[in-house]
Design an enzyme around this catalytic site. Structure first.
Site, PDB file in Angstrom:
ATOM      1  N   SER A 231      50.368  37.031  36.226  1.00 29.20           N
ATOM      2  CA  SER A 231      51.124  37.001  37.478  1.00 29.20           C
ATOM      3  C   SER A 231      52.582  37.338  37.194  1.00 29.20           C
ATOM      4  O   SER A 231      53.286  36.605  36.498  1.00 29.20           O
ATOM      5  CB  SER A 231      51.017  35.609  38.118  1.00 29.20           C
ATOM      6  OG  SER A 231      52.021  35.491  39.085  1.00 29.20           O
TER       7      SER A 231
ATOM      8  N   HIS B 137      48.650  40.747  38.576  1.00 28.69           N
ATOM      9  CA  HIS B 137      48.630  39.953  39.809  1.00 28.69           C
ATOM     10  C   HIS B 137      50.029  39.944  40.435  1.00 28.69           C
ATOM     11  O   HIS B 137      51.009  39.583  39.776  1.00 28.69           O
ATOM     12  CB  HIS B 137      48.172  38.534  39.456  1.00 28.69           C
ATOM     13  CG  HIS B 137      47.972  37.619  40.613  1.00 28.69           C
ATOM     14  ND1 HIS B 137      46.800  37.595  41.346  1.00 28.69           N
ATOM     15  CD2 HIS B 137      48.783  36.687  41.167  1.00 28.69           C
ATOM     16  CE1 HIS B 137      46.895  36.681  42.289  1.00 28.69           C
ATOM     17  NE2 HIS B 137      48.095  36.114  42.210  1.00 28.69           N
TER      18      HIS B 137
ATOM     19  N   ASP C 122      52.352  38.518  43.415  1.00 23.22           N
ATOM     20  CA  ASP C 122      52.452  37.442  44.406  1.00 23.22           C
ATOM     21  C   ASP C 122      53.488  37.775  45.466  1.00 23.22           C
ATOM     22  O   ASP C 122      54.680  37.841  45.185  1.00 23.22           O
ATOM     23  CB  ASP C 122      52.850  36.134  43.705  1.00 23.22           C
ATOM     24  CG  ASP C 122      51.706  35.558  42.909  1.00 23.22           C
ATOM     25  OD1 ASP C 122      50.646  35.305  43.497  1.00 23.22           O
ATOM     26  OD2 ASP C 122      51.870  35.384  41.681  1.00 23.22           O
TER      27      ASP C 122
ATOM     28  N   MET D 225      55.305  36.614  48.821  1.00 23.28           N
ATOM     29  CA  MET D 225      55.588  35.413  49.623  1.00 23.28           C
ATOM     30  C   MET D 225      56.666  35.734  50.656  1.00 23.28           C
ATOM     31  O   MET D 225      57.637  36.428  50.350  1.00 23.28           O
ATOM     32  CB  MET D 225      56.079  34.289  48.707  1.00 23.28           C
ATOM     33  CG  MET D 225      55.134  33.971  47.567  1.00 23.28           C
ATOM     34  SD  MET D 225      55.697  32.544  46.629  1.00 23.28           S
ATOM     35  CE  MET D 225      54.539  32.582  45.255  1.00 23.28           C
TER      36      MET D 225
ATOM     37  N   HIS E 272      48.339  39.596  46.019  1.00 24.13           N
ATOM     38  CA  HIS E 272      48.007  38.311  46.641  1.00 24.13           C
ATOM     39  C   HIS E 272      49.020  38.048  47.756  1.00 24.13           C
ATOM     40  O   HIS E 272      50.168  37.701  47.485  1.00 24.13           O
ATOM     41  CB  HIS E 272      48.073  37.227  45.539  1.00 24.13           C
ATOM     42  CG  HIS E 272      47.845  35.834  46.007  1.00 24.13           C
ATOM     43  ND1 HIS E 272      48.102  34.728  45.212  1.00 24.13           N
ATOM     44  CD2 HIS E 272      47.373  35.339  47.174  1.00 24.13           C
ATOM     45  CE1 HIS E 272      47.803  33.631  45.870  1.00 24.13           C
ATOM     46  NE2 HIS E 272      47.365  33.966  47.066  1.00 24.13           N
TER      47      HIS E 272
ATOM     48  N   MET F   6      50.652  35.997  50.333  1.00 25.70           N
ATOM     49  CA  MET F   6      50.883  34.651  50.858  1.00 25.70           C
ATOM     50  C   MET F   6      51.869  34.798  52.013  1.00 25.70           C
ATOM     51  O   MET F   6      53.038  34.415  51.924  1.00 25.70           O
ATOM     52  CB  MET F   6      51.431  33.747  49.751  1.00 25.70           C
ATOM     53  CG  MET F   6      50.368  33.346  48.747  1.00 25.70           C
ATOM     54  SD  MET F   6      51.042  32.762  47.191  1.00 25.70           S
ATOM     55  CE  MET F   6      51.350  34.328  46.385  1.00 25.70           C
TER      56      MET F   6
ATOM     57  N   MET G 201      42.672  28.843  44.814  1.00 27.72           N
ATOM     58  CA  MET G 201      43.973  28.323  44.372  1.00 27.72           C
ATOM     59  C   MET G 201      43.798  26.942  43.737  1.00 27.72           C
ATOM     60  O   MET G 201      43.179  26.056  44.332  1.00 27.72           O
ATOM     61  CB  MET G 201      44.939  28.186  45.567  1.00 27.72           C
ATOM     62  CG  MET G 201      45.332  29.481  46.242  1.00 27.72           C
ATOM     63  SD  MET G 201      46.106  30.691  45.163  1.00 27.72           S
ATOM     64  CE  MET G 201      47.525  29.806  44.536  1.00 27.72           C
TER      65      MET G 201
ATOM     66  N   ASP H 156      43.664  30.786  40.384  1.00 31.00           N
ATOM     67  CA  ASP H 156      45.113  31.004  40.361  1.00 31.00           C
ATOM     68  C   ASP H 156      45.875  29.689  40.476  1.00 31.00           C
ATOM     69  O   ASP H 156      45.744  28.978  41.471  1.00 31.00           O
ATOM     70  CB  ASP H 156      45.456  31.921  41.555  1.00 31.00           C
ATOM     71  CG  ASP H 156      46.910  32.346  41.594  1.00 31.00           C
ATOM     72  OD1 ASP H 156      47.659  32.028  40.663  1.00 31.00           O
ATOM     73  OD2 ASP H 156      47.288  33.018  42.588  1.00 31.00           O
TER      74      ASP H 156
HETATM   75  C1  DX5 Z   1      51.395  30.602  43.141  1.00 34.20           C
HETATM   76  C2  DX5 Z   1      50.976  32.001  42.801  1.00 34.20           C
HETATM   77  C3  DX5 Z   1      50.506  32.147  41.421  1.00 34.20           C
HETATM   78  C4  DX5 Z   1      51.537  31.813  40.381  1.00 34.20           C
HETATM   79  C5  DX5 Z   1      50.802  31.236  39.202  1.00 34.20           C
HETATM   80  O1  DX5 Z   1      51.656  30.488  44.476  1.00 34.20           O
HETATM   81  O2  DX5 Z   1      49.963  32.460  43.666  1.00 34.20           O
HETATM   82  O3  DX5 Z   1      49.934  33.433  41.184  1.00 34.20           O
HETATM   83  O4  DX5 Z   1      52.296  32.900  39.962  1.00 34.20           O
HETATM   84  O5  DX5 Z   1      51.726  30.788  38.303  1.00 34.20           O
HETATM   85  P1  DX5 Z   1      51.308  29.778  37.122  1.00 34.20           P
HETATM   86  O6  DX5 Z   1      50.272  30.486  36.315  1.00 34.20           O
HETATM   87  O7  DX5 Z   1      52.591  29.573  36.389  1.00 34.20           O
HETATM   88  O8  DX5 Z   1      50.782  28.541  37.784  1.00 34.20           O
HETATM   89 ZN    ZN Z   2      48.899  34.359  43.095  1.00 40.10          ZN
END
Ligand code: DX5
Ligand code: ZN
Length: 218
Positions: free
Chosen positions: A7, A30, A32, A34, A63, A65, A137, A175
């Site tokens: 990620s 990956h 993320d 947000m 991903h 969010m 998750m 994840d």
């Molecule tokens: C959290 C993300 C993850 C995050 C995971 O909201 O969706 O992908 O980057 O990070 P670690 O592996 O540090 O928990």
């Molecule tokens: Zn993620």
């Protein structure tokens, strides 16, 4: 073989290109996304993905969010995403999710649904056969570096069992808090893909990926 999806959220954003170079041995990257509404944090958008797309052929596992994900599907696919995963919690009901999945499929991208720790999976079982990936998750989404929630493991097992009995080809990705300490438990429960941020980018990413693979290579 279990796939690894580093990620990028935990990478050093002042030298993204360098961080990406170091994880080229991973099966996918990956990303993320947000929006500060669906989760209390803001990351990056399609313009960053477009820039890094020109630098690597790696599979981009995006991903989302975000609220109202349908509005942004085309932008993220145009920017170079290969997989688009949306949260079931960002939708009103199953038909609403199906509309989003149709849109993703129309763009030619692969589809994923993500399920937060407190959200039950059974109401979404009819969709599992329609998606390429289910992203379970194991932290509440929003931030990297949180602790793995062991209480979600039975959910991974149940989804895995369902996929097996229904003879589906849907992959299970996990994840949140995945590290050499937790990965074996996750893989034993049925995970096909391990998303890991801090466990890979804190320190030497290449060495960390080796450690992560070793931890599940039993
Ligand atoms: C959290 C993300 C993850 C995050 C995971 O909201 O969706 O992908 O980057 O990070 P670690 O592996 O540090 O928990
Ligand atoms: Zn993620």
């Amino acid at each position: 073989m279990v796939k690894i999806a580093p990620s990028l959220l935990s990478a050093d954003f002042s030298c993204l290109r360098d961080s990406i170079d170091r994880v080229q041995g991973a099966e996918m990257l990956h990303l993320d996304i947000m929006d500060g509404h669906f989760v209390p944090n803001i990351t990056f958008g399609p313009c960053v993905i477009r820039k890094i797309r020109s630098h690597t052929d790696q599979i981009f596992d995006t991903h989302l969010m975000i609220e109202s994900p349908r509005r942004y599907i085309e932008d993220f696919v145009d920017a170079g995403s290969d997989y688009i995963t949306v949260h079931v919690e960002a939708h009103e009901d199953v038909p609403d999710i199906e509309r989003t999945l149709d849109l993703i499929r129309d763009t030619g991208a692969k589809t994923g649904i993500s399920i937060n720790p407190p959200t039950p999976w059974k109401p979404y079982r009819s969709i599992l056969g329609q998606v390429d990936m289910v992203l379970v998750m194991t932290v509440n989404p929003g931030f990297g570096g949180q602790s793995f929630m062991h209480e979600v493991v039975p959910k991974i097992e149940e989804i895995s069992e369902y996929i097996y009995t229904e003879e589906l080809i849907t992959e299970i990705s996990v994840d949140g808090g995945v590290s050499p300490k937790t990965a074996a438990e996750v893989v034993k429960a049925g995970a096909d893909i391990l998303v890991a941020g801090s466990a890979i980018f804190k320190g030497d990413p290449k060495e960390n990926m080796i450690q992560l693979r070793r931890s599940v290579d039993i």
